[in-house]
Design a protein around this motif. Sequence first.
Motif, PDB file in Angstrom:
ATOM      1  N   LYS A   1     -48.184 -25.012   9.780  1.00  0.00           N
ATOM      2  CA  LYS A   1     -47.054 -24.542   8.840  1.00  0.00           C
ATOM      3  C   LYS A   1     -47.477 -24.251   7.290  1.00  0.00           C
ATOM      4  CE  LYS A   1     -44.552 -23.852  12.137  1.00  0.00           C
ATOM      5  NZ  LYS A   1     -43.311 -23.857  12.276  1.00  0.00           N
TER       6      LYS A   1
ATOM      7  N   TYR B   1     -42.583 -27.494   4.351  1.00  0.00           N
ATOM      8  CA  TYR B   1     -42.615 -27.876   5.523  1.00  0.00           C
ATOM      9  C   TYR B   1     -42.011 -29.694   5.476  1.00  0.00           C
ATOM     10  CZ  TYR B   1     -42.226 -24.171   8.195  1.00  0.00           C
ATOM     11  OH  TYR B   1     -41.628 -22.212   8.565  1.00  0.00           O
TER      12      TYR B   1
ATOM     13  N   LEU C   1     -41.522 -30.018  17.457  1.00  0.00           N
ATOM     14  CA  LEU C   1     -42.433 -29.428  17.485  1.00  0.00           C
ATOM     15  C   LEU C   1     -42.522 -28.065  15.775  1.00  0.00           C
ATOM     16  CD1 LEU C   1     -43.689 -27.322  20.171  1.00  0.00           C
ATOM     17  CD2 LEU C   1     -40.930 -26.831  19.699  1.00  0.00           C
TER      18      LEU C   1
ATOM     19  N   TRP D   1     -48.838 -29.741  18.405  1.00  0.00           N
ATOM     20  CA  TRP D   1     -48.354 -28.981  18.454  1.00  0.00           C
ATOM     21  C   TRP D   1     -48.655 -27.857  20.230  1.00  0.00           C
ATOM     22  CZ3 TRP D   1     -49.691 -23.728  19.404  1.00  0.00           C
ATOM     23  CH2 TRP D   1     -48.465 -22.618  19.881  1.00  0.00           C
TER      24      TRP D   1
ATOM     25  N   ARG E   1     -46.453 -28.183  22.522  1.00  0.00           N
ATOM     26  CA  ARG E   1     -45.764 -26.840  23.404  1.00  0.00           C
ATOM     27  C   ARG E   1     -45.437 -26.719  24.850  1.00  0.00           C
ATOM     28  NH1 ARG E   1     -42.448 -22.181  20.026  1.00  0.00           N
ATOM     29  NH2 ARG E   1     -42.167 -20.643  22.132  1.00  0.00           N
TER      30      ARG E   1
ATOM     31  N   GLU F   1     -33.094 -26.987  14.426  1.00  0.00           N
ATOM     32  CA  GLU F   1     -33.552 -25.918  14.039  1.00  0.00           C
ATOM     33  C   GLU F   1     -31.872 -25.062  14.737  1.00  0.00           C
ATOM     34  OE1 GLU F   1     -35.847 -24.126  12.321  1.00  0.00           O
ATOM     35  OE2 GLU F   1     -35.217 -23.000  14.209  1.00  0.00           O
ATOM     36  N   GLY F   2     -31.383 -25.938  15.944  1.00  0.00           N
ATOM     37  CA  GLY F   2     -30.147 -25.561  17.163  1.00  0.00           C
ATOM     38  C   GLY F   2     -29.120 -25.196  16.330  1.00  0.00           C
TER      39      GLY F   2
ATOM     40  N   THR G   1     -29.504 -22.368  12.338  1.00  0.00           N
ATOM     41  CA  THR G   1     -29.621 -20.417  12.380  1.00  0.00           C
ATOM     42  C   THR G   1     -28.576 -20.179  13.336  1.00  0.00           C
ATOM     43  OG1 THR G   1     -30.684 -21.970  14.705  1.00  0.00           O
ATOM     44  CG2 THR G   1     -32.039 -21.422  12.774  1.00  0.00           C
TER      45      THR G   1
ATOM     46  N   PHE H   1     -40.635 -17.114   5.855  1.00  0.00           N
ATOM     47  CA  PHE H   1     -41.836 -18.125   7.081  1.00  0.00           C
ATOM     48  C   PHE H   1     -43.393 -18.688   6.841  1.00  0.00           C
ATOM     49  CE2 PHE H   1     -42.544 -16.893  11.098  1.00  0.00           C
ATOM     50  CZ  PHE H   1     -41.686 -15.561  11.059  1.00  0.00           C
TER      51      PHE H   1
ATOM     52  N   ARG I   1     -47.494 -19.766   7.191  1.00  0.00           N
ATOM     53  CA  ARG I   1     -48.423 -20.179   7.934  1.00  0.00           C
ATOM     54  C   ARG I   1     -49.156 -20.619   6.861  1.00  0.00           C
ATOM     55  NH1 ARG I   1     -47.508 -18.697  13.280  1.00  0.00           N
ATOM     56  NH2 ARG I   1     -45.971 -18.901  13.500  1.00  0.00           N
TER      57      ARG I   1
ATOM     58  N   PRO J   1     -36.732 -11.457  14.213  1.00  0.00           N
ATOM     59  CA  PRO J   1     -35.630 -12.613  13.450  1.00  0.00           C
ATOM     60  C   PRO J   1     -35.936 -14.004  14.416  1.00  0.00           C
ATOM     61  CG  PRO J   1     -34.535 -11.276  15.179  1.00  0.00           C
ATOM     62  CD  PRO J   1     -36.085 -10.628  14.688  1.00  0.00           C
ATOM     63  N   PHE J   2     -36.744 -14.446  15.103  1.00  0.00           N
ATOM     64  CA  PHE J   2     -36.873 -15.329  16.136  1.00  0.00           C
ATOM     65  C   PHE J   2     -38.849 -15.864  15.407  1.00  0.00           C
ATOM     66  CE2 PHE J   2     -33.704 -13.899  18.207  1.00  0.00           C
ATOM     67  CZ  PHE J   2     -33.092 -15.377  18.079  1.00  0.00           C
TER      68      PHE J   2
ATOM     69  N   ARG K   1     -46.630 -19.379  18.284  1.00  0.00           N
ATOM     70  CA  ARG K   1     -45.613 -19.686  17.683  1.00  0.00           C
ATOM     71  C   ARG K   1     -43.891 -19.188  17.463  1.00  0.00           C
ATOM     72  NH1 ARG K   1     -47.093 -25.881  14.170  1.00  0.00           N
ATOM     73  NH2 ARG K   1     -45.868 -26.218  15.154  1.00  0.00           N
TER      74      ARG K   1
ATOM     75  N   CYS L   1     -39.838 -18.882  17.971  1.00  0.00           N
ATOM     76  CA  CYS L   1     -38.411 -20.179  18.244  1.00  0.00           C
ATOM     77  C   CYS L   1     -39.129 -19.909  20.023  1.00  0.00           C
ATOM     78  CB  CYS L   1     -37.527 -19.262  17.456  1.00  0.00           C
ATOM     79  SG  CYS L   1     -35.757 -20.136  18.167  1.00  0.00           S
TER      80      CYS L   1
ATOM     81  N   PHE M   1     -32.101 -19.846  23.876  1.00  0.00           N
ATOM     82  CA  PHE M   1     -30.568 -20.483  24.148  1.00  0.00           C
ATOM     83  C   PHE M   1     -30.282 -19.576  22.735  1.00  0.00           C
ATOM     84  CE2 PHE M   1     -29.319 -25.199  23.656  1.00  0.00           C
ATOM     85  CZ  PHE M   1     -28.506 -25.074  23.016  1.00  0.00           C
ATOM     86  N   ALA M   2     -30.207 -19.898  21.692  1.00  0.00           N
ATOM     87  CA  ALA M   2     -29.573 -19.052  20.255  1.00  0.00           C
ATOM     88  C   ALA M   2     -28.423 -17.180  20.986  1.00  0.00           C
ATOM     89  CB  ALA M   2     -30.091 -18.747  19.742  1.00  0.00           C
TER      90      ALA M   2
HETATM   91  C1  HEM Z   1     -29.887 -17.344  15.702  1.00  0.00           C
HETATM   92  C2  HEM Z   1     -30.882 -18.850  15.833  1.00  0.00           C
HETATM   93  C3  HEM Z   1     -31.959 -18.707  15.848  1.00  0.00           C
HETATM   94  C4  HEM Z   1     -32.988 -18.483  14.663  1.00  0.00           C
HETATM   95  C5  HEM Z   1     -33.066 -16.896  14.005  1.00  0.00           C
HETATM   96  C6  HEM Z   1     -34.426 -19.028  14.711  1.00  0.00           C
HETATM   97  C7  HEM Z   1     -35.241 -18.477  14.310  1.00  0.00           C
HETATM   98  C8  HEM Z   1     -36.904 -19.107  14.318  1.00  0.00           C
HETATM   99  C9  HEM Z   1     -37.887 -18.943  13.862  1.00  0.00           C
HETATM  100  C10 HEM Z   1     -38.393 -17.916  12.740  1.00  0.00           C
HETATM  101  C11 HEM Z   1     -38.548 -19.868  13.972  1.00  0.00           C
HETATM  102  C12 HEM Z   1     -40.339 -19.932  13.665  1.00  0.00           C
HETATM  103  C13 HEM Z   1     -40.365 -20.926  12.189  1.00  0.00           C
HETATM  104  C14 HEM Z   1     -41.476 -21.247  11.693  1.00  0.00           C
HETATM  105  O1  HEM Z   1     -42.882 -20.849  12.288  1.00  0.00           O
HETATM  106  O2  HEM Z   1     -41.668 -21.534  10.984  1.00  0.00           O
HETATM  107  C15 HEM Z   1     -38.327 -20.585  15.194  1.00  0.00           C
HETATM  108  C16 HEM Z   1     -39.220 -21.626  15.023  1.00  0.00           C
HETATM  109  C17 HEM Z   1     -38.493 -22.708  15.976  1.00  0.00           C
HETATM  110  N1  HEM Z   1     -37.065 -23.076  16.527  1.00  0.00           N
HETATM  111 FE1  HEM Z   1     -35.449 -21.344  16.261  1.00  0.00          FE
HETATM  112  N2  HEM Z   1     -33.829 -19.831  15.753  1.00  0.00           N
HETATM  113  C18 HEM Z   1     -32.761 -19.962  16.146  1.00  0.00           C
HETATM  114  C19 HEM Z   1     -32.445 -20.806  17.053  1.00  0.00           C
HETATM  115  C20 HEM Z   1     -33.087 -22.372  17.472  1.00  0.00           C
HETATM  116  C21 HEM Z   1     -32.450 -23.438  18.513  1.00  0.00           C
HETATM  117  C22 HEM Z   1     -31.095 -22.745  19.006  1.00  0.00           C
HETATM  118  C23 HEM Z   1     -33.066 -23.617  18.435  1.00  0.00           C
HETATM  119  C24 HEM Z   1     -33.206 -24.855  19.619  1.00  0.00           C
HETATM  120  C25 HEM Z   1     -32.386 -25.209  20.248  1.00  0.00           C
HETATM  121  C26 HEM Z   1     -34.721 -23.912  17.456  1.00  0.00           C
HETATM  122  C27 HEM Z   1     -35.336 -24.195  17.866  1.00  0.00           C
HETATM  123  C28 HEM Z   1     -36.811 -23.996  17.647  1.00  0.00           C
HETATM  124  C29 HEM Z   1     -38.229 -24.786  17.244  1.00  0.00           C
HETATM  125  C30 HEM Z   1     -37.977 -26.217  18.111  1.00  0.00           C
HETATM  126  C31 HEM Z   1     -39.036 -23.772  16.413  1.00  0.00           C
HETATM  127  C32 HEM Z   1     -40.052 -24.366  16.403  1.00  0.00           C
HETATM  128  C33 HEM Z   1     -40.977 -23.583  17.412  1.00  0.00           C
HETATM  129  C34 HEM Z   1     -42.653 -24.433  17.384  1.00  0.00           C
HETATM  130  O3  HEM Z   1     -42.741 -24.536  16.081  1.00  0.00           O
HETATM  131  O4  HEM Z   1     -43.055 -23.765  18.469  1.00  0.00           O
HETATM  132  N3  HEM Z   1     -33.968 -21.890  17.374  1.00  0.00           N
HETATM  133  N4  HEM Z   1     -37.336 -19.985  14.860  1.00  0.00           N
END
Ligand code: HEM
Length: 496
Positions: A99, A103, A114, A122, A126, A304-305, A308, A373, A375, A434-435, A440, A442, A447-448
Amino acid sequence: MSLVIGIVVLFLSFVFYKYFRYAKYMQKQLRNIPAPAGLPIVGHVLYFTNPKEILNDLIKMARDHDGFLKFHFFQVYTILVADAEKIEKILGTTRILHKSLEYNHFERWLGTGLLTSEPEKWRKTRKMLTPTFHFQILEQFIDIYNSASRVLVDKLLKKADGKKFDVYPDVTLCTLDVICETAMGTSVNAQRHSNSVYVKSVQIMNEIIRTRLFSPLKRFDFVYYLSPEYRMEKKALATIHGYTMSVIKKRKRELELNGNLIQDCNGENKKRLAFLDLLLQCELDGKPLTNEEIREEVDTFMFEGHDTTASAIAFSLHCLAENPHAQDQAVKELLEIFTSKDEHITYAHLQQMKYLEKVMKEVLRLYPSVPMFGRQLEEDSEFEGEIIPKGVTLTIFPYGMHRDAKLYPDPEKFDPERFTLENQNKRNPFGYVPFSAGPRNCIGQRFAMLEMKTTLSNLIRNFEILPAEGYKPVLVPNVILKSLNGVEICLKERNF
Ligand code: HEM
């Protein structure tokens, strides 16, 4: 005295010499990557002083430079990437998992959970956490999404008089309730008691991190430590960490008393486990996690949860208000699934909401909750025929790429039909992130989506969502995409 001055002058000369050598090296290595006009030494700082303009300016620059351009602040280089093929090369590999420096602002809050952890830790975490997001676990959370969004409906009924209001704060408290219950198994009841010190502290932390990202000076720790925000951060983190830790300890004691069975407050064996319960049973390198390791993961989910999903739900309401045809289609679909506006939602119901899913995907195209975001390259890497030196940040820019007319013709138009299976298959999958995407991505994506669907379908069944006259969101990339003037809509009770 003159000896001390001499040493200081010598030391500073050495630092400047190293700095200018490094700057020259970077300029040479990155000379073929285009850049917008900047200033000597400070570089492109001026482009980032007005948060309201950042997203539009970046889109314009990304368009002018084919989605691949460089910026620097005091010779610290970032490459902005808004092109699907190039994003595939970055996110699709296991070599670029580190990252970026931004961060570090999260580290006192989230430790090395995480989201922020280095690749070595990680990989193990993970692998350990992936099963906790299995659909059988998520299925059990639907009741939580349902009850929290029922409270939201009750609260919004009081505002359903056709007058405009900002829905963002109500939605945020709802998603906070969901994440507290699912991550820790505790009910903070944020929607009913929005003055909770814990809830306030989470909101303060989000605000402080936003301020730091946009302040050229407070980005530096030594300046930040002298600021009032640092003192506020210490107080907020004491509350947040204290609360999470007390929940962990309480749950651990229950587990010790009852063996592997976790009981609810009535002494019944719990049917539903929170993420925390699952973390208490996880092992890393053959050992149970320490309380601190558990806290870092729980706090990461908390961060994060909720913001977003709040951003995604609030912008969905805005899009439905502005696009009555899409809202009518969504209502038609819900009328085929449900017999009343209060009917309890099940997993089977959610699977039938195909049109609503397309709406949500289109909302996340135009309003990706994480608009960019980063890297960081840990080794010199060959990219597009150039060797990019280690230390350079690659900033992925979904907000910009999702509005690229080459990928999405008439990009500003809200059109859920872009997400039919047929239309999706015509595009590079890395053209919609978006995710994020790749290893790596989301972990909370499913869940979302389930939480959004439950909440939106409850709101649509209960309300006609109408546009607020004269309202246009002023978007800012505050880590999470926000609107400076809130997300205004009008509501009227619906006959469903
Ligand atoms: C609309 C809802 C959401 C969006 C758009 C979203 C988007 C993202 C994105 C773009 C990343 C990558 C960030 C990066 O590389 O720095 C990410 C990572 C992550 N998100 Fe989400 N997120 C959402 C909801 C959630 C929810 C509900 C949770 C947990 C309950 C969550 C947990 C995480 C975690 C733990 C990571 C890190 C994953 C890793 O590095 O392995 N996110 N999310």
